[in-house]
Scaffold this active site. Sequence first.
Site, PDB file in Angstrom:
ATOM      1  N   THR A 156       0.803  -1.212   0.000  1.00 32.35           N
ATOM      2  CA  THR A 156       0.000   0.000   0.000  1.00 32.35           C
ATOM      3  C   THR A 156       0.833   1.257   0.000  1.00 32.35           C
ATOM      4  O   THR A 156       2.011   1.229   0.340  1.00 32.35           O
ATOM      5  CB  THR A 156      -0.805   0.000   1.313  1.00 32.35           C
ATOM      6  N   SER A 215       4.159  -0.050   1.577  1.00 30.15           N
ATOM      7  CA  SER A 215       5.332  -0.271   0.733  1.00 30.15           C
ATOM      8  C   SER A 215       5.694   0.974  -0.074  1.00 30.15           C
ATOM      9  O   SER A 215       6.839   1.159  -0.468  1.00 30.15           O
ATOM     10  CB  SER A 215       5.076  -1.450  -0.206  1.00 30.15           C
TER      11      SER A 215
END
Lengths: 266, 277
Positions: free
Chosen positions: B44, B172
């Site tokens: 995400t 991420s």
Amino acid sequence: MEAGGMRLPLPFWAGGLAPGELYSLTGPSAAGPGLESQAGGGGPLTRTQNPMVTGTSVLGVKFDSGVIIAADMLGSYGSLARFRNISRIMKVNDNTVLGASGDYADFQYLKQVIDQMVIDEELLGDGHSYSPKAIHSWLTRAMYSRRSKMNPLWNTVVIGGFYNGESFLGYVDMLGVAYEDPTLATGYGAYLAQPLMREVLEKKPILTKDEARDLIERCMKILYYRDARSFNRYELAIVTEKGVEVEGPLSVETNWDIAHLIRGFE
Amino acid sequence: MDRDKLPPEPRGGFAFENCLRNEALAKAGGPQSFLPPKARKTGTTIAGLIYKDGVILGADTRATDDMVVADKNCEKIHFIAPNIYCCGAGVAADAEVTTQLLSSNMELHSLSTGRPPRVATACRFLKQMLFRYQGHIGASLILGGADSTGPHLYSVHPHGSTSKLPFTSMGSGAAAAIAVLEDRFKPDMELAEAQELLADAITAGVLSDLGSGSNVDLCVLTRGGAQTLRPFRTPIPRGQRQGRYRYRAGTTAVLSEAVAPLRLQLLDETVTGMDVD
């Protein structure tokens, strides 16, 4: 091993491996002159490397009449900021510069090799000098060759230059991965600076020198804020038709105003 | 149900017997080894910032199953209370269930106190629960809201640590988003500028991180309430189909047409009622 009966190995294949066995490049079967590997069954590892003194990100941006490369001047020893005034950028010749992140000792070795190559070429006296593309190509082969021998040069290198009216920006890493791009960043820069650089270039594909310099400075500031192995002293190398200009040491202006907004953790 | 046969009440804290068993199962080689199924992470980019009148939360909308996009348009900004929302990254199920648990407990607490819920309460609940589970609940959350004491923004990590910040990002794509936020954040921005900045931060994650993608959702939280903007921006336009495989009607010329009706005769009719009970 197989139920179908053993076949005698042909003379060419005799003394080799049984089917399915792995050939060890670095094990006792790998010949190494004068290396101590008499210890039976797993002697000392003589090729595995770990980087020792390391440099963090290197950034590179192309602009209309050249390229800019930037790298900070820190050599970290793990989490210790050990050497705070080292140059990670080298001038190859009047139209090429090279910046390296990763192991500093390997960079120094590379610098020595490339400097000697450049001298040897000058001695030929034919008026030709290495182009940035040539250096990039050679370095790709050299790094890939080292990695294939399981003894890499633990660096990620950015090569920038201006040759025959065209700017060049290339990347080579310790695995031999190589490519060219209008913007490059190694290490943490790839995560932090690359999105910013790409955003600017998407809006304006060809930058002027001042715009490129401004972009690099913004990125160095953010790297200093968010990369825990960075330092607020960096060098800038600008390559244009006129030649190579290495500026440094420079520092970013940091803004800590938001510090007043942070108090406690909940 | 016999009371004696019920499982014993948990004595508090986390029981680690299953963790030891799981490790032993994973390590034992051969037919005995059993790896638990890989948890689906959301991969995400989530971010939040505080502006002049409140808090804005932002998230992308891609959910990944290793290297496959499991959901192109999932909702990562979860409702906690009318004035508190929470973005979730990390393991999808953990983020979802944790925020639902938080939401229901916040409502109960609010009814009990007779006051609108506060963001600090939500933060305290989250960290106490996540610490109790020692990081095994893989939920990385950005909690934001505007309550009677003003706008607040917290980032909560799976092990239970919290930070109270003027702007933050997780997931991420956090590095890409934080780079944009560090570059352009100023305290007390206007709504339009703040929305654009946060959308740009999420977009940087969407474009540069493989775990993030699709659209940008925003949620603006002020004293007056919450406004969810889903989607706020679609940076990846859907590709236009270049051609068609279907032939146009009339491609094959019809030379003649003969229609022969199928003659059927009704022989027998039976009606059975359906047994609905």
